[in-house]
Write an enzyme that holds these catalytic residues in place. Structure first.
Site, mmCIF file in Angstrom:
data_model
loop_
_atom_site.group_PDB
_atom_site.id
_atom_site.type_symbol
_atom_site.label_atom_id
_atom_site.label_comp_id
_atom_site.label_asym_id
_atom_site.label_seq_id
_atom_site.Cartn_x
_atom_site.Cartn_y
_atom_site.Cartn_z
ATOM 1 N N SER A 155 -1.478 2.317 9.423
ATOM 2 C CA SER A 155 -2.220 0.973 8.854
ATOM 3 C C SER A 155 -2.776 0.465 10.469
ATOM 4 C CB SER A 155 -1.504 -0.324 8.241
ATOM 5 O OG SER A 155 -2.176 -0.946 7.493
ATOM 6 N N ASP A 205 -4.330 3.028 -2.808
ATOM 7 C CA ASP A 205 -3.963 2.272 -1.758
ATOM 8 C C ASP A 205 -5.475 1.392 -2.413
ATOM 9 O OD1 ASP A 205 -3.690 0.734 0.260
ATOM 10 O OD2 ASP A 205 -3.362 2.874 1.559
ATOM 11 N N HIS A 212 0.429 0.871 -0.783
ATOM 12 C CA HIS A 212 -0.229 0.788 0.887
ATOM 13 C C HIS A 212 1.145 1.525 1.447
ATOM 14 C CE1 HIS A 212 -1.744 0.122 4.740
ATOM 15 N NE2 HIS A 212 -1.002 -0.740 4.779
#
Length: 386
Positions: free
Chosen positions: A234, A321, A360
């Protein structure tokens, strides 16, 4: 005669009452109070129109204040850009709550050592070192010197750079450490300054310098032939590409870079993030919000960095995601596959279909992940008794 007497009696009584006001107020002479009437609205209807009117007024007032807040937020962010920096980093959100980062064993990591490093004087950052799962029994009761000594073994090492919010003890992060440890890797992770129990305040530059400091610390303790990989997730993918670009520019690239759920750059990610949905189509969105990010010197330009990186690159992204949309990871791969600096290096993109529900941060659940890593990295981790 009776009628006349009766009339006279009533007349006499009336005269007495008129002449004596006290007699009018005798209790046994009190008249009953009239019953209360319900309030009447227009047209003589009882109460209901007032209730409907009151509810409508409350809804109008609520909508008015929501509109005021909606319109005010962009101006507040523009006038106080530091607010936008806090939203990007979310380092003040510490989840899970009430965990003791000094005790990784409480999170099921009973072969992990907690310690602190000083990237600069007066600044301590918290670090975890998890040894390969094959060594967990030997690790019981051991201290820092023993953990440092294990780094000279033949096992490869991974420097993990986490994303925003939470700490190095976040559950999805801990589960990934376990998967990597079970696959035979040393895993070193840390909280950037301002996160978890690390000192200081965050910025993109300081996050990158912290990562570089920890990388160098780890590299010095590994055998010269032991592979060292950088893994970012991320927001940590932005830190990872910043770090690896620096390493490549000084002529000492890592053995591979692994990006999990990456984005191209922070402006495109902010525009695509679910939080921006209510403002995305507002005129001046870029000026209000994205320029405020840039004003904080926050870029995380991975799409630019991959043009300066010269090491194998693996990108992992789930199609469902919603935090970092899949199309951003695919776009970054497209840029990387055309990069001159990555020419001659393996560049691979691994998608995970939405039916797997990895979203995610749950790619660690993939039973194929260890095989994906070993195939890409070109080696198998072996048991090491040293």
């Amino acid at each position: 005669m009776r009628k006349r007497n009766s009339s006279e009696d009533r007349g006499t009584t009336g005269s007495l009452l008129d002449s004596d006001p006290d007699l009018k107020q005798r209790p046994d002479r009190e008249a009953p109070e009239p019953a209360e009437r319900a309030p009447q609205g227009p047209g003589g209807e009882m109460g209901k129109p007032f209730k409907r009117l009151g509810l409508g007024a409350k809804l109008k007032r609520l909508m008015f204040w929501l509109l005021v807040i909606y319109v005010s937020i962009p101006f507040i962010v523009k006038l106080c850009p530091s607010i936008q920096a806090k939203i990007v980093f979310l380092n003040f959100v510490r989840m899970p709550f009430f965990i003791d980062l000094k005790r990784p064993q409480d999170q099921g990591l009973n072969h992990t050592h907690n310690f602190y490093l000083q990237p600069e004087s007066g600044v301590n950052i918290g670090v975890w070192h998890t040894v390969p799962a094959q060594r967990w029994r030997d690790a019981q009761g051991k201290h820092g010197d023993w953990y440092d000594a294990t780094l000279s073994s033949a096992h490869s090492a991974i420097l993990y750079l986490h994303g925003n919010a939470g700490t190095r003890g976040g559950d999805h992060r801990v589960q990934l450490y376990k998967v990597l440890s079970s696959s035979g890797y040393h895993v070193l992770t840390f909280d950037y300054r301002g996160w978890g129990d690390s000192d200081g305040s965050p910025s993109e530059g300081l996050m990158t310098s912290d990562a570089l400091f920890v990388y160098d610390w780890l590299k010095r303790r590994l055998d010269a032939k032991t592979p060292l990989y950088v893994w970012g997730h991320s927001l940590g993918t932005g830190v990872a590409t910043n770090l690896v670009r620096r390493l490549c520019e000084r002529g000492s690239p890592p053995d591979a870079l692994i990006l999990e759920s990456p984005f191209t750059n922070i402006r495109e990610e902010a525009r695509s993030h679910p939080f921006s949905m209510v403002y995305r189509y507002l005129p001046g969105f870029d000026w209000f919000f994205l320029d405020a990010i840039t004003a904080n010197n926050i870029h995380f330009a991975s799409d630019e960095n991959v043009n300066h990186i010269s090491c194998p690159l693996l990108i992992l992204h789930a199609e469902d995601d919603s935090v970092v949309p899949f199309h951003l990871g695919k776009k970054l791969y497209s840029v990387a596959s055309q990069s001159q600096s990555l020419s001659g290096h393996k560049v691979q993109f691994v998608p995970f279909p939405p039916t797997l529900n990895y979203k995610h941060k749950f790619i660690y659940r993939s039973p194929e992940l260890p095989t994906i890593l070993s195939d890409f990295l070109g080696h198998q981790q072996t048991d090491d008794s040293a």
